[in-house]
Design an enzyme around this catalytic site. Structure first.
Site, mmCIF file in Angstrom:
data_model
loop_
_atom_site.group_PDB
_atom_site.id
_atom_site.type_symbol
_atom_site.label_atom_id
_atom_site.label_comp_id
_atom_site.label_asym_id
_atom_site.label_seq_id
_atom_site.Cartn_x
_atom_site.Cartn_y
_atom_site.Cartn_z
ATOM 1 N N ASP A 39 7.391 14.059 -40.405
ATOM 2 C CA ASP A 39 7.033 13.132 -39.160
ATOM 3 C C ASP A 39 5.426 13.064 -39.199
ATOM 4 O OD1 ASP A 39 9.528 12.495 -38.490
ATOM 5 O OD2 ASP A 39 9.596 14.045 -37.006
ATOM 6 N N SER A 84 35.106 -12.141 -51.879
ATOM 7 C CA SER A 84 35.905 -11.098 -51.518
ATOM 8 C C SER A 84 36.838 -10.581 -52.830
ATOM 9 C CB SER A 84 36.907 -11.550 -50.221
ATOM 10 O OG SER A 84 37.402 -10.329 -49.808
ATOM 11 N N GLU A 115 34.714 1.999 -58.598
ATOM 12 C CA GLU A 115 33.961 2.582 -57.466
ATOM 13 C C GLU A 115 34.771 2.838 -56.031
ATOM 14 O OE1 GLU A 115 30.974 -0.532 -56.875
ATOM 15 O OE2 GLU A 115 30.849 -0.524 -59.184
ATOM 16 N N LYS A 117 35.654 2.010 -52.473
ATOM 17 C CA LYS A 117 35.579 0.908 -51.532
ATOM 18 C C LYS A 117 35.038 1.505 -50.196
ATOM 19 C CE LYS A 117 37.745 -3.407 -50.331
ATOM 20 N NZ LYS A 117 37.668 -3.327 -48.934
ATOM 21 N N ASP A 119 34.145 1.364 -46.469
ATOM 22 C CA ASP A 119 34.677 0.634 -45.304
ATOM 23 C C ASP A 119 33.449 0.212 -44.548
ATOM 24 O OD1 ASP A 119 36.243 -0.809 -43.787
ATOM 25 O OD2 ASP A 119 37.157 0.909 -42.956
ATOM 26 N N TYR A 229 25.768 -2.125 -54.884
ATOM 27 C CA TYR A 229 26.793 -2.325 -56.201
ATOM 28 C C TYR A 229 26.598 -3.451 -56.888
ATOM 29 C CZ TYR A 229 29.439 -4.070 -52.128
ATOM 30 O OH TYR A 229 29.956 -4.734 -51.274
ATOM 31 N N LYS A 293 36.600 -2.900 -61.332
ATOM 32 C CA LYS A 293 35.688 -3.649 -61.798
ATOM 33 C C LYS A 293 35.794 -3.835 -63.634
ATOM 34 C CE LYS A 293 32.553 -3.539 -58.105
ATOM 35 N NZ LYS A 293 31.193 -3.434 -57.472
ATOM 36 N N LYS A 317 43.932 -0.557 -52.370
ATOM 37 C CA LYS A 317 44.071 -0.189 -51.081
ATOM 38 C C LYS A 317 44.947 0.995 -50.840
ATOM 39 C CE LYS A 317 42.972 -3.043 -48.072
ATOM 40 N NZ LYS A 317 41.750 -3.261 -47.535
ATOM 41 N N CYS A 411 39.716 22.232 -12.934
ATOM 42 C CA CYS A 411 39.534 22.528 -14.229
ATOM 43 C C CYS A 411 40.628 23.230 -14.601
ATOM 44 C CB CYS A 411 38.291 23.262 -14.257
ATOM 45 S SG CYS A 411 37.870 23.953 -16.227
ATOM 46 N N CYS A 414 38.929 27.100 -15.773
ATOM 47 C CA CYS A 414 38.379 28.075 -14.645
ATOM 48 C C CYS A 414 38.997 28.052 -13.303
ATOM 49 C CB CYS A 414 36.702 27.970 -14.579
ATOM 50 S SG CYS A 414 36.198 26.629 -14.079
ATOM 51 N N CYS A 429 34.137 19.195 -15.554
ATOM 52 C CA CYS A 429 34.071 20.748 -14.603
ATOM 53 C C CYS A 429 32.637 21.005 -14.259
ATOM 54 C CB CYS A 429 34.712 21.844 -15.547
ATOM 55 S SG CYS A 429 34.397 23.492 -14.724
ATOM 56 N N CYS A 434 32.211 28.037 -16.234
ATOM 57 C CA CYS A 434 33.475 27.992 -16.817
ATOM 58 C C CYS A 434 33.387 28.479 -18.167
ATOM 59 C CB CYS A 434 33.758 26.402 -16.830
ATOM 60 S SG CYS A 434 35.048 26.016 -17.692
HETATM 61 S S1 IVH Z 1 32.124 -5.640 -55.097
HETATM 62 C C1 IVH Z 1 32.905 -9.959 -56.233
HETATM 63 N N1 IVH Z 1 32.021 -2.812 -54.600
HETATM 64 O O1 IVH Z 1 34.794 -5.094 -50.217
HETATM 65 C C2 IVH Z 1 33.073 -8.480 -55.949
HETATM 66 N N2 IVH Z 1 32.774 -4.619 -52.930
HETATM 67 O O2 IVH Z 1 37.308 -6.503 -49.874
HETATM 68 C C3 IVH Z 1 32.282 -8.150 -54.562
HETATM 69 N N3 IVH Z 1 33.191 -3.321 -50.835
HETATM 70 O O3 IVH Z 1 33.139 -8.056 -49.552
HETATM 71 C C4 IVH Z 1 32.291 -6.964 -53.851
HETATM 72 N N4 IVH Z 1 32.749 -1.259 -51.513
HETATM 73 O O4 IVH Z 1 32.332 -5.940 -48.618
HETATM 74 C C5 IVH Z 1 32.323 -4.294 -54.087
HETATM 75 N N5 IVH Z 1 32.023 -0.525 -54.276
HETATM 76 C C6 IVH Z 1 32.261 -1.816 -53.815
HETATM 77 C C7 IVH Z 1 32.596 -2.241 -52.415
HETATM 78 C C8 IVH Z 1 32.911 -3.470 -52.164
HETATM 79 C C9 IVH Z 1 33.005 -2.081 -50.387
HETATM 80 C C10 IVH Z 1 33.575 -4.383 -49.779
HETATM 81 C C11 IVH Z 1 32.615 -5.578 -49.802
HETATM 82 C C12 IVH Z 1 33.684 -6.928 -50.320
HETATM 83 C C13 IVH Z 1 35.042 -6.401 -49.956
HETATM 84 C C14 IVH Z 1 35.899 -7.125 -50.529
#
Ligand code: IVH
Length: 671
Positions: A39, A84, A115, A117, A119, A229, A293, A317, A411, A414, A429, A434
């Site tokens: 900082d 996707s 990799e 995935k 969320d 990625y 991939k 999944k 409470c 207590c 409380c 307490c």
């Molecule tokens: S690769 C064409 N790698 O999952 C490939 N996606 O269900 C593009 N996501 O839209 C995605 N971790 O938002 C890739 N290690 C990862 C990921 C990842 C999360 C998400 C991403 C994508 C969605 C598909």
């Protein structure tokens, strides 16, 4: 030859140092200096840039949080669609992927990269000539929203990159997943609950909501993070293997999830998926599967994509983290801040690898929203929170004997009074003694901004409370050497130090004592206002709600909370004990002397907003200054308030600096 600008060089060196530390802290999670030192560097850079505004550049670490909120987001077309992924729900579907891949690659085993995935939500980062110029959400895959201002606040995203690849291409695109780390997410939800705001249902929604917030300052405070990625240089993938992309991204300063793995066969892929399905709870962020991939970029291109998904990848999944079970009872827990939290006691059920027997219900409004009765069958879900939550009631399975739950009005720990402020969802409380609250009260009381009793950390407080040595903050003043010396990790020296600090704290300013009491809604600033306005604990304690409300900057909610605190008898007795122990309870009788104003001569004139003449004199003298009655050549400062008369004219004529109450306070705080 152009001469070098020494300021420019100095500023650039400072930026480089800060960038290095930012990278170590936010990307590598391996800081080399303390937050305080970091900082300090940033503050130094800000000062330098304020002196030389012409030298500010868009990639300076000071430019992460812009000034004003923005009006809205602009839609932007993606250069390459953001696709996707096709889901694979079990191992046989991974075998199907392998089958498909082999049809394209007959000669050799293809090789995959696995990799996690993450969320979160995907984001595209555009770098032009090495500088971050744009951050765009995925949107519908073809068009997203420009969220650059918010993206810049994510400290793990470099604002510029240095590399040959960058020099060779003008436009570099890096894609990744923005996410909410679980500890930040849980903290945010706790704060929202405290403030009576709705909780975010999961880290992904919180991340999405945050990225679409119009005020970058809010975004900066929420601590989003990213794992990247994918990378395109002028629209093309510049490497032969996907694993090379990941290695390059990491080397160039981006945050790449470290858990990726090259797998030579689909069997290895399956093992990776199994491993992470069982290890997902060890991570400090949420994942919902594994992305598989094809490693060879040539093969990826040969296989191509449908309109929605690439054919060379799949998202494995994980098993659902939801399950149904019965609510056997609803218990009420008292949290460390005194919040009463209803918890569902469940018929134990297996969920994503562990046995679940409790689920949080947050507060009574949530129970009403769910229309939950004791005995109901419910759908539960294990999400970002450590404790699973109840998603909904399975209405058609409600047993006849199901009964309503009533939130207790005392409470459960207590039996003290509980209070639900208007507009808030949580009952609390209000008793400082307490046992459920004692630890938190002690930590707050001794914290740096309150009574500043250093060395009274978590572990020691736990021991003091568990051994029954301390039941409220006032008991600290009764501690003796023999009480402390036998505690774990406490020697003679550290015990003596702690006792000395406890003694010293008695002389703290009155406002610190007020703040240390931990009255809800009374932060440092409000405590200072109250100290100024009421001058003593006695006057503050006896004041009416209306009087409190009439104080400038104290609204009805704060007034109600203060009033409630002081009418509670337990709190009253703690305050009495503090008084008897010798803790300072007035504005004027601060016995501590410091030297900020040593040797300085003051004259006071006019009516000051927050101090009487006597209080102002006392304050100046406590800090080593002297107060005289008439302005002379020796006068260092004239402290002037409203309706200042001839003294003001005289001070001006003599060139003595004229300051107001605020400036005096600043002199005391800053030096
Ligand atoms: S690769 C064409 N790698 O999952 C490939 N996606 O269900 C593009 N996501 O839209 C995605 N971790 O938002 C890739 N290690 C990862 C990921 C990842 C999360 C998400 C991403 C994508 C969605 C598909």
């Amino acid at each position: 030859m152009a001469t070098k600008d020494p300021h420019r060089e100095k500023i650039e060196r400072l930026r480089e140092t800060i960038r290095t530390h930012e990278h170590r802290y936010y990307v590598l999670d391996d800081p080399e200096i303390s937050d305080f030192e970091f900082d300090k560097l940033l503050k130094e850079l800000k000062t330098q840039e304020a002196d030389h505004p012409d030298l500010i550049t868009s990639d300076s670490p000071t430019q992460r949080v812009g000034g004003k909120p923005i009006e809205g987001f602009v839609a932007v077309q993606h250069a390459t669609p953001m696709l996707s992924l096709e889901n694979a729900y079990d191992e046989s579907e991974l075998q199907d992927l392998d089958q498909r891949v082999r049809e394209f690659s007959t000669r050799h085993s293809p090789g995959y990269v696995c990799e996690l995935k993450i969320d979160g939500l995907s984001l595209s980062l555009i770098y032009e000539n090495g500088l971050l110029t744009r951050g765009v959400t995925r949107g519908d895959g073809t068009r997203g929203e420009d969220v650059t201002f918010n993206v810049k606040t994510i400290r793990s995203i470099p604002l510029r990159i240095k590399d040959d690849l960058v020099k060779k291409s003008t436009r570099l695109e890096v894609r990744g997943e923005v996410f909410f780390p679980l500890n930040s997410f849980n903290k945010l939800n706790e704060e929202r609950e405290e403030n009576g705001e709705a909780r975010f249902s999961n880290p992904r929604n919180a991340a999405a909501g945050t990225l679409r917030t119009l005020d970058p300052k809010v975004v900066a405070s929420r601590k989003l993070d990213i794992f990247v990625y994918q990378c395109f240089a002028d629209g093309r993938i510049p490497f032969g293997m996907h694993s090379d992309t990941l290695t390059w991204l990491k080397r160039s300063g981006f945050k790449v999830n470290p858990n990726w793995r090259s797998c030579a066969s689909i069997q290895e892929v399956i093992e990776y998926c199994r491993e992470w399905e069982s290890r997902r709870d060890q991570l400090s962020y949420e994942i919902d599967g594994v992305v598989v991939k094809v490693n060879s970029i040539q093969l990826q291109q040969d296989m191509g994509a449908t309109s929605k998904f690439p054919r060379w990848a799949a998202a494995f999944k994980f098993q659902a983290r939801q399950s149904t079970t019965q609510v056997k009872n609803i218990l009420v827990q008292v949290g460390r801040t005194g919040a009463l939290t209803p918890v569902a006691e469940l018929e134990p059920v297996e969920l994503a690898g562990s046995t679940i027997s409790r689920a949080t219900l947050h507060n009574e409004d949530e129970i009403r929203r769910l229309e939950l009765k004791i005995g109901d069958f419910v759908l539960i879900e294990k999400g970002g929170d450590v404790i699973p939550k109840v998603v909904k009631v399975i209405e058609n399975r409600r047993p006849n004997e199901a009964r309503d739950f009533v939130m207790p009005d005392r409470c459960p720990v207590c039996s003290g009074e509980v209070f639900r402020p208007e507009g808030e969802a949580v009952r609390r409380c209000v008793n400082v003694r307490c046992p459920a609250k004692v630890k938190e009260s002690l930590l707050h009381f001794s914290s740096r901004k309150a009574m500043k009793i250093e060395g009274l950390g978590d572990a020691l407080v736990d021991q003091l409370v568990e051994k029954g040595l301390v039941k409220d903050p006032a008991d600290l003043y009764g501690l003796k050497l023999e009480d402390l010396i036998n505690l774990e990790r406490m020697g003679k020296k550290s015990s003596e130090n702690l006792l000395a600090q406890i003694q010293e704290s008695k002389r703290n300013e009155f406002s610190r004592v007020i703040f240390g009491l931990g009255i809800r809604h009374v932060g440092e600033r409000t405590a200072q206002i109250l100290a100024q306005h009421f001058g003593s604990m006695e006057r503050l304690r006896q004041t009416s709600k209306e009087m409190l409300e009439s104080v400038f900057e104290v609204g009805p909610v704060v007034a109600e909370s203060i009033f409630r605190f002081f009418v509670n008898l337990e709190n009253f007795s703690v305050i009495e004990k503090l008084r008897q122990a010798g803790v300072n309870m007035t504005l004027k009788s601060v016995a501590k002397r410091s030297a900020e104003l040593e040797g300085k001569q003051f004259v006071i004139t006019g009516k000051l907003p927050g101090l009487s003449r006597e209080e102002a004199s006392a304050l100046i003298e406590q800090h080593g200054g002297r107060v005289t009655t008439s302005v002379t050549k020796k006068t260092d400062f004239l402290l002037a308030g409203e309706d200042a008369g001839s003294k003001l004219d005289k001070a001006r004529a003599l060139g003595a600096p004229v300051i107001d109450e605020n400036a005096l306070r600043q002199m005391l705080d800053e030096s």
